[in-house]
Design a protein around this motif. Structure first.
Motif, PDB file in Angstrom:
ATOM      1  N   TRP A  98      33.837  55.830  52.134  1.00  0.00           N
ATOM      2  CA  TRP A  98      34.025  57.280  52.036  1.00  0.00           C
ATOM      3  C   TRP A  98      33.490  57.971  53.292  1.00  0.00           C
ATOM      4  O   TRP A  98      34.141  58.853  53.844  1.00  0.00           O
ATOM      5  CB  TRP A  98      33.316  57.813  50.783  1.00  0.00           C
ATOM      6  N   ARG A  99      32.285  57.560  53.738  1.00  0.00           N
ATOM      7  CA  ARG A  99      31.697  58.160  54.954  1.00  0.00           C
ATOM      8  C   ARG A  99      32.565  57.873  56.177  1.00  0.00           C
ATOM      9  O   ARG A  99      32.764  58.744  57.026  1.00  0.00           O
ATOM     10  CB  ARG A  99      30.268  57.652  55.169  1.00  0.00           C
ATOM     11  N   ILE A 100      33.080  56.660  56.277  1.00  0.00           N
ATOM     12  CA  ILE A 100      33.964  56.310  57.406  1.00  0.00           C
ATOM     13  C   ILE A 100      35.182  57.228  57.403  1.00  0.00           C
ATOM     14  O   ILE A 100      35.560  57.796  58.432  1.00  0.00           O
ATOM     15  CB  ILE A 100      34.391  54.823  57.330  1.00  0.00           C
ATOM     16  N   ARG A 101      35.795  57.382  56.237  1.00  0.00           N
ATOM     17  CA  ARG A 101      36.999  58.231  56.154  1.00  0.00           C
ATOM     18  C   ARG A 101      36.677  59.689  56.451  1.00  0.00           C
ATOM     19  O   ARG A 101      37.457  60.388  57.084  1.00  0.00           O
ATOM     20  CB  ARG A 101      37.654  58.052  54.801  1.00  0.00           C
ATOM     21  N   ILE A 110      40.943  50.378  67.421  1.00  0.00           N
ATOM     22  CA  ILE A 110      41.427  51.734  67.712  1.00  0.00           C
ATOM     23  C   ILE A 110      40.249  52.644  68.026  1.00  0.00           C
ATOM     24  O   ILE A 110      40.302  53.446  68.965  1.00  0.00           O
ATOM     25  CB  ILE A 110      42.266  52.281  66.534  1.00  0.00           C
ATOM     26  N   VAL A 111      39.179  52.502  67.266  1.00  0.00           N
ATOM     27  CA  VAL A 111      37.960  53.267  67.531  1.00  0.00           C
ATOM     28  C   VAL A 111      37.410  52.895  68.903  1.00  0.00           C
ATOM     29  O   VAL A 111      37.027  53.763  69.696  1.00  0.00           O
ATOM     30  CB  VAL A 111      36.913  53.025  66.417  1.00  0.00           C
ATOM     31  N   GLU A 112      37.390  51.606  69.200  1.00  0.00           N
ATOM     32  CA  GLU A 112      36.868  51.157  70.501  1.00  0.00           C
ATOM     33  C   GLU A 112      37.758  51.640  71.646  1.00  0.00           C
ATOM     34  O   GLU A 112      37.246  52.028  72.708  1.00  0.00           O
ATOM     35  CB  GLU A 112      36.724  49.638  70.495  1.00  0.00           C
ATOM     36  N   ALA A 113      39.061  51.654  71.445  1.00  0.00           N
ATOM     37  CA  ALA A 113      39.968  52.191  72.475  1.00  0.00           C
ATOM     38  C   ALA A 113      39.703  53.684  72.677  1.00  0.00           C
ATOM     39  O   ALA A 113      39.725  54.180  73.811  1.00  0.00           O
ATOM     40  CB  ALA A 113      41.420  51.944  72.083  1.00  0.00           C
ATOM     41  N   LEU A 115      32.844  58.647  67.265  1.00  0.00           N
ATOM     42  CA  LEU A 115      33.390  57.290  67.362  1.00  0.00           C
ATOM     43  C   LEU A 115      32.283  56.246  67.346  1.00  0.00           C
ATOM     44  O   LEU A 115      32.455  55.166  66.769  1.00  0.00           O
ATOM     45  CB  LEU A 115      34.260  57.154  68.619  1.00  0.00           C
ATOM     46  N   LEU A 116      31.155  56.554  67.946  1.00  0.00           N
ATOM     47  CA  LEU A 116      30.009  55.642  67.882  1.00  0.00           C
ATOM     48  C   LEU A 116      29.517  55.490  66.443  1.00  0.00           C
ATOM     49  O   LEU A 116      29.228  54.382  65.989  1.00  0.00           O
ATOM     50  CB  LEU A 116      28.871  56.144  68.783  1.00  0.00           C
ATOM     51  N   PHE A 117      29.424  56.620  65.723  1.00  0.00           N
ATOM     52  CA  PHE A 117      29.040  56.553  64.306  1.00  0.00           C
ATOM     53  C   PHE A 117      30.052  55.750  63.514  1.00  0.00           C
ATOM     54  O   PHE A 117      29.682  54.902  62.698  1.00  0.00           O
ATOM     55  CB  PHE A 117      28.918  57.955  63.705  1.00  0.00           C
ATOM     56  N   LEU A 118      31.336  55.994  63.763  1.00  0.00           N
ATOM     57  CA  LEU A 118      32.382  55.259  63.056  1.00  0.00           C
ATOM     58  C   LEU A 118      32.275  53.763  63.315  1.00  0.00           C
ATOM     59  O   LEU A 118      32.340  52.962  62.383  1.00  0.00           O
ATOM     60  CB  LEU A 118      33.767  55.751  63.490  1.00  0.00           C
ATOM     61  N   ARG A 119      32.106  53.388  64.568  1.00  0.00           N
ATOM     62  CA  ARG A 119      32.023  51.967  64.913  1.00  0.00           C
ATOM     63  C   ARG A 119      30.842  51.311  64.206  1.00  0.00           C
ATOM     64  O   ARG A 119      30.952  50.225  63.652  1.00  0.00           O
ATOM     65  CB  ARG A 119      31.921  51.783  66.428  1.00  0.00           C
ATOM     66  N   ARG A 120      29.705  51.990  64.223  1.00  0.00           N
ATOM     67  CA  ARG A 120      28.513  51.444  63.570  1.00  0.00           C
ATOM     68  C   ARG A 120      28.744  51.273  62.066  1.00  0.00           C
ATOM     69  O   ARG A 120      28.394  50.248  61.479  1.00  0.00           O
ATOM     70  CB  ARG A 120      27.304  52.337  63.839  1.00  0.00           C
ATOM     71  N   ILE A 157      31.651  50.962  60.544  1.00  0.00           N
ATOM     72  CA  ILE A 157      32.656  49.910  60.325  1.00  0.00           C
ATOM     73  C   ILE A 157      32.015  48.533  60.467  1.00  0.00           C
ATOM     74  O   ILE A 157      32.312  47.613  59.696  1.00  0.00           O
ATOM     75  CB  ILE A 157      33.858  50.093  61.284  1.00  0.00           C
ATOM     76  N   LYS A 158      31.127  48.371  61.438  1.00  0.00           N
ATOM     77  CA  LYS A 158      30.416  47.090  61.586  1.00  0.00           C
ATOM     78  C   LYS A 158      29.561  46.806  60.348  1.00  0.00           C
ATOM     79  O   LYS A 158      29.471  45.651  59.902  1.00  0.00           O
ATOM     80  CB  LYS A 158      29.548  47.086  62.858  1.00  0.00           C
ATOM     81  N   SER A 159      28.947  47.841  59.787  1.00  0.00           N
ATOM     82  CA  SER A 159      28.176  47.668  58.548  1.00  0.00           C
ATOM     83  C   SER A 159      29.085  47.263  57.395  1.00  0.00           C
ATOM     84  O   SER A 159      28.731  46.398  56.588  1.00  0.00           O
ATOM     85  CB  SER A 159      27.439  48.962  58.175  1.00  0.00           C
ATOM     86  N   LEU A 160      30.249  47.885  57.335  1.00  0.00           N
ATOM     87  CA  LEU A 160      31.221  47.548  56.294  1.00  0.00           C
ATOM     88  C   LEU A 160      31.678  46.092  56.450  1.00  0.00           C
ATOM     89  O   LEU A 160      31.795  45.362  55.472  1.00  0.00           O
ATOM     90  CB  LEU A 160      32.423  48.494  56.378  1.00  0.00           C
ATOM     91  N   GLU A 161      31.886  45.679  57.678  1.00  0.00           N
ATOM     92  CA  GLU A 161      32.290  44.301  57.960  1.00  0.00           C
ATOM     93  C   GLU A 161      31.201  43.325  57.519  1.00  0.00           C
ATOM     94  O   GLU A 161      31.484  42.300  56.889  1.00  0.00           O
ATOM     95  CB  GLU A 161      32.589  44.142  59.448  1.00  0.00           C
ATOM     96  N   SER A 162      29.960  43.672  57.831  1.00  0.00           N
ATOM     97  CA  SER A 162      28.836  42.805  57.427  1.00  0.00           C
ATOM     98  C   SER A 162      28.718  42.726  55.906  1.00  0.00           C
ATOM     99  O   SER A 162      28.458  41.657  55.354  1.00  0.00           O
ATOM    100  CB  SER A 162      27.525  43.332  57.991  1.00  0.00           C
ATOM    101  N   ALA A 163      28.916  43.843  55.243  1.00  0.00           N
ATOM    102  CA  ALA A 163      28.848  43.867  53.784  1.00  0.00           C
ATOM    103  C   ALA A 163      29.951  43.022  53.155  1.00  0.00           C
ATOM    104  O   ALA A 163      29.744  42.391  52.121  1.00  0.00           O
ATOM    105  CB  ALA A 163      28.923  45.295  53.284  1.00  0.00           C
ATOM    106  N   ALA A 164      31.107  42.995  53.813  1.00  0.00           N
ATOM    107  CA  ALA A 164      32.248  42.221  53.285  1.00  0.00           C
ATOM    108  C   ALA A 164      32.018  40.719  53.428  1.00  0.00           C
ATOM    109  O   ALA A 164      32.488  39.946  52.612  1.00  0.00           O
ATOM    110  CB  ALA A 164      33.531  42.628  53.999  1.00  0.00           C
ATOM    111  N   THR A 165      31.281  40.313  54.462  1.00  0.00           N
ATOM    112  CA  THR A 165      31.062  38.870  54.693  1.00  0.00           C
ATOM    113  C   THR A 165      29.813  38.366  53.966  1.00  0.00           C
ATOM    114  O   THR A 165      29.571  37.181  53.926  1.00  0.00           O
ATOM    115  CB  THR A 165      30.938  38.571  56.201  1.00  0.00           C
ATOM    116  N   SER A 166      29.016  39.298  53.420  1.00  0.00           N
ATOM    117  CA  SER A 166      27.783  38.867  52.737  1.00  0.00           C
ATOM    118  C   SER A 166      28.057  38.455  51.320  1.00  0.00           C
ATOM    119  O   SER A 166      28.898  38.865  50.643  1.00  0.00           O
ATOM    120  CB  SER A 166      26.754  39.988  52.688  1.00  0.00           C
TER     121      SER A 166
END
Length: 155
Positions: A9-12, A96-99, A139-144, A146-155
């Motif tokens: 929700w925060r990312i969106r 896309i965020v990184e671009a 974009l920096l907040f978004l990237r951070r 998204i990386k947290s979301l990615e970590s949560a998905a792999t945990s």
């Protein structure tokens, strides 16, 4: 609401704010002549008056020159569309965020190189640079996030 759902929700939410700002920035490039006319009515500034005179003359005698700002506006709108991919799948489309971050960083050398070539006062280039600096913050907040979301998905 789960932690993952709250993060999504925060990312969106950040993404929507960024896209709205990007679209508004683009839309303001269409009515450039009237906007500068309005700005000159509010602020007495030598450079802004010169810009207004140049735009008025270009609009009257060479309106095709302003077609370039129409393309600038269109580019902002197209870039905003790409961020829909991040909305749909943030982890997969983090590129896309990184671009976008790279594009924000590119504003700095563009303003510092092209500004003097085009006779733009340094302080005006600093204003242009601020779009890249302020644009990269969400974009920096978004990237951070998204990386947290990615970590949560792999945990």
């Amino acid at each position: 609401m789960s932690e993952r759902s709250a993060l999504e929700w925060r990312i969106r939410a950040w993404l929507i704010v960024f896209v709205i700002c990007l679209v508004l920035s683009g839309l303001t490039a269409f009515p450039l002549v009237s906007e500068v006319r309005w700005g000159n009515a509010l602020v007495d500034n030598v450079w802004l008056r010169r810009v207004g005179e140049g735009l008025e003359r270009a609009d009257a005698d060479y309106p095709f020159l302003l077609y370039g700002t129409d393309w600038l506006a269109f580019a902002h709108l197209v870039i905003a569309v790409f961020f829909y991919g991040v909305y749909r799948d943030p982890v997969r489309n983090i590129w896309i965020v990184e671009a976008g971050m790279i594009a924000c960083a590119g504003v700095v050398p563009l303003a510092l190189i092209c500004g003097p070539i085009r006779g733009i006062p340094f302080w005006w280039s600093v204003i242009d640079i601020s779009f890249g600096v302020f644009g990269v913050i969400p974009l920096l907040f978004l990237r951070r996030m998204i990386k947290s979301l990615e970590s949560a998905a792999t945990s």
